[in-house]
Design a protein around this motif. Sequence first.
Motif, PDB file in Angstrom:
ATOM      1  N   VAL A   3      -9.423   1.027   1.321  1.00 12.54           N
ATOM      2  CA  VAL A   3      -8.187   0.245   1.949  1.00 12.54           C
ATOM      3  C   VAL A   3      -7.353   1.178   2.960  1.00 12.54           C
ATOM      4  O   VAL A   3      -7.823   2.489   2.746  1.00 12.54           O
ATOM      5  N   ASN A   4      -6.662   1.005   3.709  1.00 16.50           N
ATOM      6  CA  ASN A   4      -5.771   1.682   4.598  1.00 16.50           C
ATOM      7  C   ASN A   4      -4.558   2.106   3.924  1.00 16.50           C
ATOM      8  O   ASN A   4      -3.968   1.214   2.841  1.00 16.50           O
ATOM      9  N   ASP A   5      -3.801   3.089   4.566  1.00 14.30           N
ATOM     10  CA  ASP A   5      -2.561   3.616   3.514  1.00 14.30           C
ATOM     11  C   ASP A   5      -1.400   2.438   3.537  1.00 14.30           C
ATOM     12  O   ASP A   5      -0.633   2.499   2.619  1.00 14.30           O
ATOM     13  N   VAL A   6      -1.412   1.550   4.404  1.00 11.21           N
ATOM     14  CA  VAL A   6      -0.112   0.657   4.385  1.00 11.21           C
ATOM     15  C   VAL A   6      -0.260  -0.210   3.407  1.00 11.21           C
ATOM     16  O   VAL A   6       0.599  -1.147   2.818  1.00 11.21           O
ATOM     17  N   MET A   7      -1.669  -0.343   2.701  1.00  2.74           N
ATOM     18  CA  MET A   7      -1.769  -1.326   1.544  1.00  2.74           C
ATOM     19  C   MET A   7      -0.609  -1.098   0.353  1.00  2.74           C
ATOM     20  O   MET A   7      -0.511  -1.835  -0.267  1.00  2.74           O
ATOM     21  N   GLN A   8      -0.626   0.302   0.250  1.00  3.88           N
ATOM     22  CA  GLN A   8       0.248   0.740  -1.042  1.00  3.88           C
ATOM     23  C   GLN A   8       1.628   0.084  -1.051  1.00  3.88           C
ATOM     24  O   GLN A   8       2.289   0.209  -1.907  1.00  3.88           O
ATOM     25  N   THR A  59       0.026  -3.093  -6.956  1.00  6.98           N
ATOM     26  CA  THR A  59      -0.168  -2.663  -8.251  1.00  6.98           C
ATOM     27  C   THR A  59      -0.977  -3.446  -8.924  1.00  6.98           C
ATOM     28  O   THR A  59      -1.784  -2.954 -10.072  1.00  6.98           O
ATOM     29  N   LEU A  60      -1.422  -4.602  -8.575  1.00 11.03           N
ATOM     30  CA  LEU A  60      -2.456  -5.472  -9.109  1.00 11.03           C
ATOM     31  C   LEU A  60      -3.791  -4.856  -9.033  1.00 11.03           C
ATOM     32  O   LEU A  60      -4.534  -4.725 -10.076  1.00 11.03           O
ATOM     33  N   TRP A  65      -5.063 -11.277  -1.073  1.00 13.43           N
ATOM     34  CA  TRP A  65      -4.490 -10.717  -2.133  1.00 13.43           C
ATOM     35  C   TRP A  65      -4.577 -11.987  -3.366  1.00 13.43           C
ATOM     36  O   TRP A  65      -4.890 -11.422  -4.560  1.00 13.43           O
ATOM     37  N   TYR A  66      -4.516 -13.256  -3.077  1.00 16.89           N
ATOM     38  CA  TYR A  66      -4.490 -13.967  -4.231  1.00 16.89           C
ATOM     39  C   TYR A  66      -5.941 -14.390  -4.729  1.00 16.89           C
ATOM     40  O   TYR A  66      -5.810 -15.005  -5.801  1.00 16.89           O
ATOM     41  N   ASN A  67      -6.841 -14.103  -3.721  1.00 11.82           N
ATOM     42  CA  ASN A  67      -8.135 -14.240  -4.362  1.00 11.82           C
ATOM     43  C   ASN A  67      -8.824 -13.067  -5.263  1.00 11.82           C
ATOM     44  O   ASN A  67      -9.631 -13.313  -6.185  1.00 11.82           O
ATOM     45  N   GLN A 123      -4.267  -1.595  -8.348  1.00 17.55           N
ATOM     46  CA  GLN A 123      -4.378  -0.544  -9.180  1.00 17.55           C
ATOM     47  C   GLN A 123      -4.683  -0.648 -10.779  1.00 17.55           C
ATOM     48  O   GLN A 123      -5.171   0.035 -11.446  1.00 17.55           O
ATOM     49  N   SER A 124      -4.046  -1.879 -11.017  1.00 21.59           N
ATOM     50  CA  SER A 124      -4.340  -2.253 -12.675  1.00 21.59           C
ATOM     51  C   SER A 124      -5.898  -2.682 -13.192  1.00 21.59           C
ATOM     52  O   SER A 124      -6.019  -2.634 -14.403  1.00 21.59           O
ATOM     53  N   LEU A 125      -6.626  -2.938 -12.036  1.00 19.56           N
ATOM     54  CA  LEU A 125      -7.900  -3.343 -12.370  1.00 19.56           C
ATOM     55  C   LEU A 125      -9.082  -2.268 -12.631  1.00 19.56           C
ATOM     56  O   LEU A 125      -8.809  -0.892 -11.939  1.00 19.56           O
ATOM     57  N   ASP A 126     -10.036  -2.479 -13.157  1.00 15.28           N
ATOM     58  CA  ASP A 126     -11.164  -1.277 -13.466  1.00 15.28           C
ATOM     59  C   ASP A 126     -12.170  -1.538 -12.207  1.00 15.28           C
ATOM     60  O   ASP A 126     -13.133  -1.794 -12.232  1.00 15.28           O
ATOM     61  N   ILE A 127     -11.494  -0.916 -11.255  1.00 14.86           N
ATOM     62  CA  ILE A 127     -12.184  -0.577  -9.848  1.00 14.86           C
ATOM     63  C   ILE A 127     -11.756   0.577  -9.138  1.00 14.86           C
ATOM     64  O   ILE A 127     -10.947   1.221  -9.865  1.00 14.86           O
TER      65      ILE A 127
END
Length: 187
Positions: free
Chosen positions: A55-60, A66-67, A32-34, A69-73
């Motif tokens: 990603v798998n469902d537990v990541m949410q 939220t980081l 995550w920090y990377n 989700q906020s990216l252009d990916i």
Amino acid sequence: MKTVLSYCLFEPIHTHSHRTWDDNRLEEKRYWYNIPALYIANKILYPDYEIKFHVNDVMQYNPLYTLLQSLDITIEEVNIPFTKTSEPMLWRMMPIWEDYDCVFSRDVDSIPNRNEFYCTEYFRNSDYAIQTLRSHENHYSEMGCDMLGGLSGFKPKLIANKPKTFEEYYESRSNLPWAQDQYLMVD
């Protein structure tokens, strides 16, 4: 040329003890920090490439989701159960069966460097079907590293004899505790 940098991010993570060179191998949050640095480097080096996270469902439920989700990916949730740590690493191969001209499988904990950039651009502009890099002294054949899951490139339309679907590819995996992605790519 439609190109994607394909990553996987999943929990639970179990890092194997044989990764003695990796000082942060027991730190689960390291992935995550990377992400911010990885995102910025990719946007600078590869501005026209799509960045896709499988990603798998537990990541949410991770507070840092939220980081992401906020990216252009592109975030694609994968609902394939797994029992071995390396099974989800196969997810980053999914774009090979999608509408991409060039697919690069990458590791979340690895920021692109100069050599990777040069090799990636060379491969993208070449007539080759498959590319792989080695970036560490422990990346050698005897460790199962004929191809690295996080440093390989593919031109799906040029690959002969690939499985018909990702599901077929995934089902042909071995029962190894690690490196399934690397062994399966070579096969």
